[in-house]
Design a protein around this motif. Structure first.
Motif, PDB file in Angstrom:
ATOM      1  N   LYS A  95     -51.734 -18.140   3.060  1.00  0.00           N
ATOM      2  CA  LYS A  95     -51.450 -17.408   4.290  1.00  0.00           C
ATOM      3  C   LYS A  95     -51.893 -15.954   4.167  1.00  0.00           C
ATOM      4  CE  LYS A  95     -47.745 -20.200   6.199  1.00  0.00           C
ATOM      5  NZ  LYS A  95     -46.432 -20.192   6.879  1.00  0.00           N
ATOM      6  N   ASN A 139     -44.828 -17.649  19.229  1.00  0.00           N
ATOM      7  CA  ASN A 139     -45.850 -17.568  18.177  1.00  0.00           C
ATOM      8  C   ASN A 139     -46.841 -18.715  18.310  1.00  0.00           C
ATOM      9  OD1 ASN A 139     -44.542 -19.837  17.137  1.00  0.00           O
ATOM     10  ND2 ASN A 139     -43.327 -18.636  15.693  1.00  0.00           N
ATOM     11  N   LYS A 140     -47.542 -19.034  17.219  1.00  0.00           N
ATOM     12  CA  LYS A 140     -48.637 -20.005  17.289  1.00  0.00           C
ATOM     13  C   LYS A 140     -48.177 -21.412  17.671  1.00  0.00           C
ATOM     14  CE  LYS A 140     -48.872 -21.505  12.446  1.00  0.00           C
ATOM     15  NZ  LYS A 140     -49.613 -21.418  11.189  1.00  0.00           N
ATOM     16  N   LYS A 141     -46.868 -21.658  17.633  1.00  0.00           N
ATOM     17  CA  LYS A 141     -46.362 -22.981  18.027  1.00  0.00           C
ATOM     18  C   LYS A 141     -46.658 -23.290  19.498  1.00  0.00           C
ATOM     19  CE  LYS A 141     -42.598 -23.067  14.625  1.00  0.00           C
ATOM     20  NZ  LYS A 141     -41.132 -23.005  14.424  1.00  0.00           N
ATOM     21  N   THR A 321     -50.079 -15.930  15.779  1.00  0.00           N
ATOM     22  CA  THR A 321     -49.789 -16.098  14.357  1.00  0.00           C
ATOM     23  C   THR A 321     -48.362 -16.613  14.205  1.00  0.00           C
ATOM     24  OG1 THR A 321     -48.909 -13.853  14.103  1.00  0.00           O
ATOM     25  CG2 THR A 321     -51.293 -14.137  13.809  1.00  0.00           C
ATOM     26  N   ASP A 322     -47.905 -16.718  12.963  1.00  0.00           N
ATOM     27  CA  ASP A 322     -46.513 -17.106  12.723  1.00  0.00           C
ATOM     28  C   ASP A 322     -45.550 -16.055  13.272  1.00  0.00           C
ATOM     29  OD1 ASP A 322     -47.079 -19.505  11.415  1.00  0.00           O
ATOM     30  OD2 ASP A 322     -47.340 -18.503   9.487  1.00  0.00           O
ATOM     31  N   GLU A 323     -46.008 -14.794  13.324  1.00  0.00           N
ATOM     32  CA  GLU A 323     -45.124 -13.691  13.701  1.00  0.00           C
ATOM     33  C   GLU A 323     -45.042 -13.461  15.210  1.00  0.00           C
ATOM     34  OE1 GLU A 323     -47.653 -13.128  11.218  1.00  0.00           O
ATOM     35  OE2 GLU A 323     -46.125 -13.819   9.811  1.00  0.00           O
TER      36      GLU A 323
END
Length: 361
Positions: A95, A139-141, A321-323
């Protein structure tokens, strides 16, 4: 398994992929790699079927990449054996996602004022100032869901998504062609000037001047190549979500080699519509002024194969992103620009994507 479920699985399993829908098409094309390493793009000679993503600037932390898919399908027409193969793989990746500096209103207005002063002093004719906006509520979800929604609400745009495992997902809906090549020749466009689609206002001198600058630049570039004929059409109006642009298209007859095509792309990009005039001076000022890395915003992307390419300027886009999510938006400044009006234009352009994100919450 539905098409968008397959893309969601790729994100969970760290499989690099791209998916896109061409303007005014109902076909969604997807390419998936079953290995984690994404190749560097080197040129159009002897090219395989795949997908290019290139950053705005060679100094960016983002790289020019070529997705070389092992699995390629349209809509939900994936071979059952390939689907089974895909669902049996999960890749380990390192990552390395990075945060994006969010531009405040006061920062933007100060930057715009400084650049407009340089324009009034005739240090350059035009420069494009962009800003980044962060949203940490999702986020990216939600990336695949956003892509699905954009394919439905923006039929006129090139809608795309691509995933670099361990880093980010980019999603966008752009109205601007950079270069389309085929056996018949080359197509490109100049796109500049922006007004609200709802406002019944005339185009201003500033907007028409901005469009003319971009058109002259494109025409000067095209004249350097050995086309047998260049057909010009426009400027006409081009709708893009809640805004409208001025557009001039160029249809260039005649064949050019893969090497010449690469030279043409490098000469056109970045166009004055996303950079400025003169290009090198504008690039230098953008680098010195903006506090964020544009990465793939205002870069170019699109599918290529041995005989053709369809490349688009990556506008109206976001990085997930994840954030969280980073939106990127910009506008052209000339000596006639007013900082507050330019800020309002970026807010208007931002509505295109922020509404879609807000609907995911």
């Amino acid at each position: 398994m539905k098409q968008f479920e397959i893309l969601q699985n790729c994100i969970v399993r760290n499989l690099p992929f791209f998916s896109y829908r061409m303007p005014y098409s109902h076909e969604i094309v997807t390419g998936i790699q079953t290995s984690s390493k994404i190749e560097q793009f080197v040129g159009f000679e002897h090219q395989k079927n795949g997908f290019i993503v290139a950053p705005f600037d060679s100094k960016s932390s983002a790289e020019t990449l070529f997705f070389n898919p092992d699995i390629h399908f349209t809509n939900e027409n994936i071979d059952s054996n390939e689907l089974d193969k895909l669902l049996s793989i999960t890749l380990d990746v390192k990552k390395s996602s990075t945060s994006t500096h969010e531009t405040s209103q006061s920062e933007y207005l100060q930057q715009a004022s400084t650049l407009i002063d340089k324009l009034k002093n005739k240090e350059l004719e035009k420069v494009v100032l962009s800003r980044a906006v962060s949203n940490t509520s999702c986020n990216k979800k939600v990336a695949v869901s956003v892509f699905e929604k954009l394919t439905k609400i923006y039929p006129h745009a090139f809608v795309s998504i691509f995933y670099i495992p361990g880093q980010c997902v980019w999603v966008g809906a752009t109205p601007e062609t950079l270069l389309k090549s085929s056996d018949e020749g080359i197509r490109t466009m100049s796109l500049a000037g922006t007004k609200s689609l709802l406002a019944k206002t005339e185009w201003t001198d500033k907007e028409r001047e901005e469009q003319q600058m971009v058109s002259e630049y494109v025409e000067n570039v095209l004249q350097k190549f050995s086309f047998s004929k260049i057909e010009k059409n426009g400027p006409t109006e081009q709708n893009a979500g809640n805004v409208c642009h001025l557009m001039t298209t160029y249809n260039c007859k005649g064949q050019i080699s893969g090497n010449e095509q690469l030279k043409l792309v490098k000469t056109l990009h970045p166009t004055p519509a996303v950079c400025g005039i003169p290009k090198e001076k504008a690039l230098q000022l953008i680098s010195a002024t903006e506090l964020h890395d544009r990465e793939y915003y205002a870069g170019f992307l699109g599918p290529i194969n041995a005989k053709a390419c369809n490349l688009f300027v990556n506008l109206r886009c976001m990085k997930l992103t994840d954030e969280g999510v980073a939106f990127f938006v910009g506008g052209g400044l000339t000596a006639q620009s007013v900082p507050e009006a330019e800020w309002n234009e970026t807010c208007m352009k931002l509505e295109t994507l922020s509404k879609v994100i807000n609907s995911q919450q």
